[in-house]
Design a protein around this motif. Structure first.
Motif, PDB file in Angstrom:
ATOM      1  N   ARG A  23       0.843  -1.187   0.000  1.00 37.16           N
ATOM      2  CA  ARG A  23       0.000   0.000   0.000  1.00 37.16           C
ATOM      3  C   ARG A  23       0.878   1.236   0.000  1.00 37.16           C
ATOM      4  NH1 ARG A  23      -2.687  -1.356   5.877  1.00 37.16           N
ATOM      5  NH2 ARG A  23      -0.862  -2.372   6.727  1.00 37.16           N
ATOM      6  N   GLY A  24       0.297   2.378  -0.327  1.00 39.63           N
ATOM      7  CA  GLY A  24       1.064   3.599  -0.473  1.00 39.63           C
ATOM      8  C   GLY A  24       1.888   3.930   0.753  1.00 39.63           C
ATOM      9  N   GLY A  25       3.131   4.300   0.516  1.00 42.39           N
ATOM     10  CA  GLY A  25       4.022   4.563   1.628  1.00 42.39           C
ATOM     11  C   GLY A  25       3.878   5.951   2.210  1.00 42.39           C
ATOM     12  N   GLY A  26       3.771   6.969   1.346  1.00 43.49           N
ATOM     13  CA  GLY A  26       3.759   8.340   1.843  1.00 43.49           C
ATOM     14  C   GLY A  26       5.106   8.696   2.453  1.00 43.49           C
ATOM     15  N   ASP A  27       5.113   9.692   3.344  1.00 41.85           N
ATOM     16  CA  ASP A  27       6.344  10.051   4.036  1.00 41.85           C
ATOM     17  C   ASP A  27       5.999  10.493   5.454  1.00 41.85           C
ATOM     18  OD1 ASP A  27       5.353  12.673   3.827  1.00 41.85           O
ATOM     19  OD2 ASP A  27       6.462  13.022   1.972  1.00 41.85           O
ATOM     20  N   ALA A  28       7.008  10.894   6.204  1.00 45.35           N
ATOM     21  CA  ALA A  28       6.806  11.237   7.608  1.00 45.35           C
ATOM     22  C   ALA A  28       5.827  12.383   7.788  1.00 45.35           C
ATOM     23  CB  ALA A  28       8.140  11.570   8.262  1.00 45.35           C
ATOM     24  N   ASN A  59       3.409  -7.657   7.188  1.00 39.48           N
ATOM     25  CA  ASN A  59       2.586  -6.452   7.019  1.00 39.48           C
ATOM     26  C   ASN A  59       3.147  -5.255   7.800  1.00 39.48           C
ATOM     27  OD1 ASN A  59       0.882  -7.969   5.446  1.00 39.48           O
ATOM     28  ND2 ASN A  59      -0.673  -8.234   7.011  1.00 39.48           N
ATOM     29  N   LEU A  60       4.412  -4.981   7.616  1.00 43.59           N
ATOM     30  CA  LEU A  60       4.998  -3.811   8.268  1.00 43.59           C
ATOM     31  C   LEU A  60       4.426  -2.547   7.644  1.00 43.59           C
ATOM     32  CD1 LEU A  60       8.705  -4.981   8.632  1.00 43.59           C
ATOM     33  CD2 LEU A  60       6.936  -4.912  10.385  1.00 43.59           C
ATOM     34  N   GLU A  61       4.041  -1.607   8.474  1.00 45.98           N
ATOM     35  CA  GLU A  61       3.353  -0.411   8.005  1.00 45.98           C
ATOM     36  C   GLU A  61       4.300   0.562   7.288  1.00 45.98           C
ATOM     37  OE1 GLU A  61       0.142  -0.402   8.273  1.00 45.98           O
ATOM     38  OE2 GLU A  61       0.134  -2.179   9.546  1.00 45.98           O
ATOM     39  N   GLY A  62       3.725   1.367   6.413  1.00 40.63           N
ATOM     40  CA  GLY A  62       4.377   2.558   5.887  1.00 40.63           C
ATOM     41  C   GLY A  62       3.784   3.760   6.595  1.00 40.63           C
TER      42      GLY A  62
END
Length: 208
Positions: A23-28, A59-62
């Motif tokens: 799924r989309g990672g995005g950023d901080a 399933n480590l989150e982004g």
């Protein structure tokens, strides 16, 4: 952190496990917008290498999925009013983790409907900033500090994914346990972390 995350990635590639974008990672900044809280630097570093990917069922989150999940759980907790939302909530027996349903200062590394592993930036009176906690999300809940830092958590992840005892079926990793039942990768990491924390022998054959 960088060395550990890279080593985990290298082991996965060396062993033929093909992590795919989940799924989309995005950023901080995405995480901060969603939660109103800055993400821990250690989580940001982990996200840059492993976040948002499907790896052996971990399933480590982004940052995007972690922020969304954290914000929803925090809204649920805050809507129930101040204090302890559920009398059954155990929190941490030694005072390391605050006795609340969820806290915006808990940054999830893995989160599901049942449990979460999170970096704790708002610890209990006997905890430490940056500890990594396990949260059981059943009604009779336990929140406990299992690892002293994200680096400690990653060392146990590395030990599990490097184990010769790891069996992979349909993209999901399983390890044998001393009780003859298998464990998923992250539950194996959790039980290994508990054993290390408590000074007990490893419950996973082949992992010292």
């Amino acid at each position: 952190m960088s060395i550990l995350t890279q080593r985990i990635w290298d082991v996965l590639v060396e062993r033929g496990f093909q992590p795919v974008l989940r799924r989309g990672g995005g950023d901080a900044s995405t995480y901060e917008e969603q939660t109103g809280v800055a993400a821990p630097a250690e989580a940001v570093e982990l996200w840059s290498a492993l976040g948002g990917r499907e790896i052996l069922g971990m399933n480590l989150e982004g940052p995007q999925s972690a922020g969304r999940w954290c914000a929803v759980r925090a809204d649920e907790a805050e809507s129930s009013g101040p204090g302890v939302p559920y009398e059954e909530l155990n929190g941490s027996a030694d005072g390391a983790v605050r006795m609340v349903w969820w806290d915006r200062g808990w940054c999830p590394l893995h989160a599901s409907a049942d449990w979460a592993v999170a970096v704790d930036t708002h610890p209990g009176t006997k905890g430490q900033v940056g500890q990594v906690i396990f949260c059981d999300l059943d009604v009779d809940c336990v929140r406990e500090a299992v690892w002293g830092s994200v680096a400690e958590f990653l060392r146990d992840v590395l030990a599990v994914v490097s184990s010769d005892a790891l069996i992979v079926e349909n993209g999901h990793g399983q390890l044998e346990h001393v009780d003859n039942w298998t464990r998923s990768v992250l539950i194996a990491v959790y039980e290994l972390g508990l054993a290390r924390r408590d000074g007990r022998p490893s419950p996973l054959p082949g992992i010292p």
